[in-house]
Design a protein around this motif. Structure first.
Motif, PDB file in Angstrom:
ATOM      1  N   LEU A  85      52.745  82.180  27.457  1.00 25.60           N
ATOM      2  CA  LEU A  85      52.224  82.202  26.092  1.00 25.60           C
ATOM      3  C   LEU A  85      51.236  83.353  25.897  1.00 25.60           C
ATOM      4  CD1 LEU A  85      52.785  80.206  23.830  1.00 25.60           C
ATOM      5  CD2 LEU A  85      50.579  79.219  24.274  1.00 25.60           C
ATOM      6  N   MET A  86      50.385  83.565  26.909  1.00 24.77           N
ATOM      7  CA  MET A  86      49.433  84.676  26.835  1.00 24.77           C
ATOM      8  C   MET A  86      50.168  86.001  26.699  1.00 24.77           C
ATOM      9  SD  MET A  86      46.195  83.818  27.164  1.00 24.77           S
ATOM     10  CE  MET A  86      45.477  85.285  27.867  1.00 24.77           C
ATOM     11  N   THR A  95      51.299  83.230  18.135  1.00 24.10           N
ATOM     12  CA  THR A  95      51.930  82.173  18.945  1.00 24.10           C
ATOM     13  C   THR A  95      52.987  81.441  18.140  1.00 24.10           C
ATOM     14  OG1 THR A  95      50.186  80.663  18.304  1.00 24.10           O
ATOM     15  CG2 THR A  95      49.921  81.776  20.408  1.00 24.10           C
ATOM     16  N   ASP A  96      53.452  82.074  17.097  1.00 24.23           N
ATOM     17  CA  ASP A  96      54.452  81.464  16.236  1.00 24.23           C
ATOM     18  C   ASP A  96      55.821  81.569  16.895  1.00 24.23           C
ATOM     19  OD1 ASP A  96      55.936  80.505  14.249  1.00 24.23           O
ATOM     20  OD2 ASP A  96      55.187  81.842  12.686  1.00 24.23           O
ATOM     21  N   ILE A  97      56.510  80.435  17.048  1.00 24.35           N
ATOM     22  CA  ILE A  97      57.802  80.498  17.733  1.00 24.35           C
ATOM     23  C   ILE A  97      58.882  81.103  16.862  1.00 24.35           C
ATOM     24  CG2 ILE A  97      57.415  78.619  19.351  1.00 24.35           C
ATOM     25  CD1 ILE A  97      59.031  76.900  17.339  1.00 24.35           C
TER      26      ILE A  97
ATOM     27  N   LEU B  75      42.738  83.323  22.798  1.00 19.38           N
ATOM     28  CA  LEU B  75      43.614  83.834  21.758  1.00 19.38           C
ATOM     29  C   LEU B  75      42.954  83.771  20.390  1.00 19.38           C
ATOM     30  CD1 LEU B  75      47.071  82.362  22.753  1.00 19.38           C
ATOM     31  CD2 LEU B  75      45.946  84.404  23.546  1.00 19.38           C
ATOM     32  N   ASN B  76      41.808  83.111  20.298  1.00 14.69           N
ATOM     33  CA  ASN B  76      41.076  82.986  19.036  1.00 14.69           C
ATOM     34  C   ASN B  76      41.968  82.391  17.952  1.00 14.69           C
ATOM     35  OD1 ASN B  76      38.948  83.035  17.418  1.00 14.69           O
ATOM     36  ND2 ASN B  76      39.031  85.215  16.926  1.00 14.69           N
ATOM     37  N   LEU B  77      42.511  81.216  18.263  1.00 12.82           N
ATOM     38  CA  LEU B  77      43.452  80.581  17.346  1.00 12.82           C
ATOM     39  C   LEU B  77      42.782  79.591  16.412  1.00 12.82           C
ATOM     40  CD1 LEU B  77      46.497  79.794  19.590  1.00 12.82           C
ATOM     41  CD2 LEU B  77      46.349  81.420  17.745  1.00 12.82           C
ATOM     42  N   ASN B  78      41.459  79.537  16.432  1.00 11.61           N
ATOM     43  CA  ASN B  78      40.770  78.491  15.676  1.00 11.61           C
ATOM     44  C   ASN B  78      40.722  78.836  14.196  1.00 11.61           C
ATOM     45  OD1 ASN B  78      39.448  76.211  15.152  1.00 11.61           O
ATOM     46  ND2 ASN B  78      37.483  76.866  15.983  1.00 11.61           N
ATOM     47  N   LYS B  79      41.916  78.970  13.617  1.00 12.16           N
ATOM     48  CA  LYS B  79      42.000  79.298  12.197  1.00 12.16           C
ATOM     49  C   LYS B  79      42.588  78.124  11.438  1.00 12.16           C
ATOM     50  CE  LYS B  79      44.301  83.004  13.166  1.00 12.16           C
ATOM     51  NZ  LYS B  79      44.459  84.084  14.058  1.00 12.16           N
ATOM     52  N   GLU B  80      42.171  77.973  10.227  1.00 13.77           N
ATOM     53  CA  GLU B  80      42.709  76.873   9.423  1.00 13.77           C
ATOM     54  C   GLU B  80      44.093  77.220   8.897  1.00 13.77           C
ATOM     55  OE1 GLU B  80      41.545  73.784   8.746  1.00 13.77           O
ATOM     56  OE2 GLU B  80      40.045  74.207  10.271  1.00 13.77           O
ATOM     57  N   VAL B  81      44.296  78.493   8.539  1.00 15.06           N
ATOM     58  CA  VAL B  81      45.606  78.877   8.013  1.00 15.06           C
ATOM     59  C   VAL B  81      46.527  79.192   9.175  1.00 15.06           C
ATOM     60  CG1 VAL B  81      45.081  79.636   5.703  1.00 15.06           C
ATOM     61  CG2 VAL B  81      44.552  81.120   7.618  1.00 15.06           C
ATOM     62  N   GLU B  82      47.673  78.600   9.144  1.00 16.16           N
ATOM     63  CA  GLU B  82      48.630  78.766  10.221  1.00 16.16           C
ATOM     64  C   GLU B  82      49.997  78.527   9.602  1.00 16.16           C
ATOM     65  OE1 GLU B  82      49.970  75.868  13.811  1.00 16.16           O
ATOM     66  OE2 GLU B  82      47.882  75.968  13.340  1.00 16.16           O
ATOM     67  N   PRO B  83      51.000  79.328   9.996  1.00 14.40           N
ATOM     68  CA  PRO B  83      52.306  79.161   9.343  1.00 14.40           C
ATOM     69  C   PRO B  83      52.900  77.795   9.614  1.00 14.40           C
ATOM     70  CG  PRO B  83      52.471  80.569  11.252  1.00 14.40           C
ATOM     71  CD  PRO B  83      51.020  80.380  11.003  1.00 14.40           C
ATOM     72  N   HIS B  84      53.482  77.208   8.597  1.00 14.68           N
ATOM     73  CA  HIS B  84      54.119  75.904   8.736  1.00 14.68           C
ATOM     74  C   HIS B  84      55.598  76.022   8.431  1.00 14.68           C
ATOM     75  CE1 HIS B  84      50.949  72.999   9.537  1.00 14.68           C
ATOM     76  NE2 HIS B  84      50.152  73.847   8.926  1.00 14.68           N
ATOM     77  N   VAL B 157      49.894  84.174  37.801  1.00 18.42           N
ATOM     78  CA  VAL B 157      49.090  85.386  37.910  1.00 18.42           C
ATOM     79  C   VAL B 157      49.922  86.620  37.594  1.00 18.42           C
ATOM     80  CG1 VAL B 157      47.830  86.842  39.533  1.00 18.42           C
ATOM     81  CG2 VAL B 157      47.469  84.394  39.525  1.00 18.42           C
ATOM     82  N   MET B 158      51.164  86.641  38.113  1.00 15.23           N
ATOM     83  CA  MET B 158      52.042  87.794  37.872  1.00 15.23           C
ATOM     84  C   MET B 158      52.365  87.964  36.390  1.00 15.23           C
ATOM     85  SD  MET B 158      52.917  89.788  40.243  1.00 15.23           S
ATOM     86  CE  MET B 158      54.402  90.487  39.551  1.00 15.23           C
ATOM     87  N   ILE B 159      52.649  86.826  35.712  1.00 14.35           N
ATOM     88  CA  ILE B 159      53.054  86.912  34.309  1.00 14.35           C
ATOM     89  C   ILE B 159      51.876  87.333  33.440  1.00 14.35           C
ATOM     90  CG2 ILE B 159      53.821  85.534  32.346  1.00 14.35           C
ATOM     91  CD1 ILE B 159      55.462  83.911  34.312  1.00 14.35           C
ATOM     92  N   ALA B 160      50.707  86.732  33.693  1.00  9.49           N
ATOM     93  CA  ALA B 160      49.577  86.975  32.806  1.00  9.49           C
ATOM     94  C   ALA B 160      48.871  88.290  33.090  1.00  9.49           C
ATOM     95  CB  ALA B 160      48.578  85.830  32.928  1.00  9.49           C
TER      96      ALA B 160
END
Lengths: 105, 165
Positions: A85-86, A95-97, B75-84, B157-160
């Motif tokens: 995910l990162m 992070t939208d699929i 990731l700083n995802l703490n947003k109220e607007v998010e796609p639905h 570790v490898m992926i990130a």
């Protein structure tokens, strides 16, 4: 007094089915990949609860050992899944699929 | 008394499970998921699985959820607007989840009911008994899971890792 003598096993099956369905609902309902991972955790926990319930009702310790292994696999899965995910977030800034439909087009 | 405790814990688990799906912010979802995990751990205690209850809290609430919170924070995802998803897809998701629940309950109802345990061994979930079973009957899976952990650690570790180019 423990729950084994009082609560019928059907109640636990019902509870696990409801929790599993909530997990499936969340996977289908949301677009945020982190929430989808959390719902997968919820499904794993529903299965764990059912395994522990059957293990206690049958007085067989093997079921609880299985739960132990499922927890280990879940921990590994979350570590790798969040790493993926990162990397997705680093490349797409989201992070939208719905962005990850390159296989479809 | 135990029956009421079962009802209360089930109610908490299901309600917070629903809140995981329907809450707006990912941080609230994580917090509600922790509540669900605590309710499930209390169910384990009710079922005489004390060791698994402790492990469950340590692994899930202590490790996995902290990992989730770290990722959300980074990731700083703490947003109220998010796609639905569109309303039609949401409706279809609810219908599909309901149908799955009905199918599972229907499958349960067609089974023979397991009679209540008579000679219950309440010592089954203690660490002594579980350790004996784990290291006698399940020694090979235990060792293999250590290899799995090593692979998962190296893979994560490898992926990130940041690309050089």
């Amino acid at each position: 007094m423990s729950a084994i003598q009082v609560v019928p096993i059907h109640f636990y099956i019902l509870l696990s089915a409801v929790l599993f369905s909530i997990g499936v609902l969340g996977v289908l309902f949301r677009r945020n990949a982190i929430i989808i991972l959390m719902c997968i955790e919820l499904m794993l926990n529903a299965v764990n609860l059912l395994l522990v319930a059957f293990s206690s009702y049958m007085s067989d310790a093997a079921g609880q050992v299985f739960v132990f292994f499922i927890m280990a696999v879940a921990a590994a899965e979350v570590a790798v899944g969040l790493a993926i995910l990162m990397m997705i977030f680093r490349n797409t800034k989201s992070t939208d699929i719905e962005f990850l439909n390159k296989l479809k087009h | 008394m135990t029956l009421y405790l079962f009802y209360i814990l089930s109610f908490v688990a299901i309600l917070s499970g629903l809140m995981v799906v329907f809450s707006k912010s990912p941080v609230y979802s994580v917090l509600y998921l922790i509540v669900t995990f605590f309710a499930i751990a209390a169910h384990y205690v009710l079922l005489n699985a004390q060791f698994l209850a402790a492990v469950h809290i340590i692994v899930y609430a202590g490790a996995i959820m902290v990992l989730f919170l770290y990722v959300i924070m980074m990731l700083n995802l703490n947003k109220e607007v998010e796609p639905h998803k569109p309303i039609a897809v949401k409706f279809a998701a609810v219908i599909a989840g309901g149908i799955l629940l009905i199918t599972l309950v229907g499958a349960m109802r067609s089974t023979q009911s397991l009679s209540k345990a008579e000679n219950v061994n309440s010592q089954i979930g203690l660490i002594e008994n579980l350790g004996t079973v784990l290291f006698r009957d399940f020694l090979l899976p235990f060792e293999i899971s250590s290899v799995l952990f090593l692979a998962a650690m190296v893979g994560a570790v490898m992926i990130a890792k940041k690309d050089k180019n």
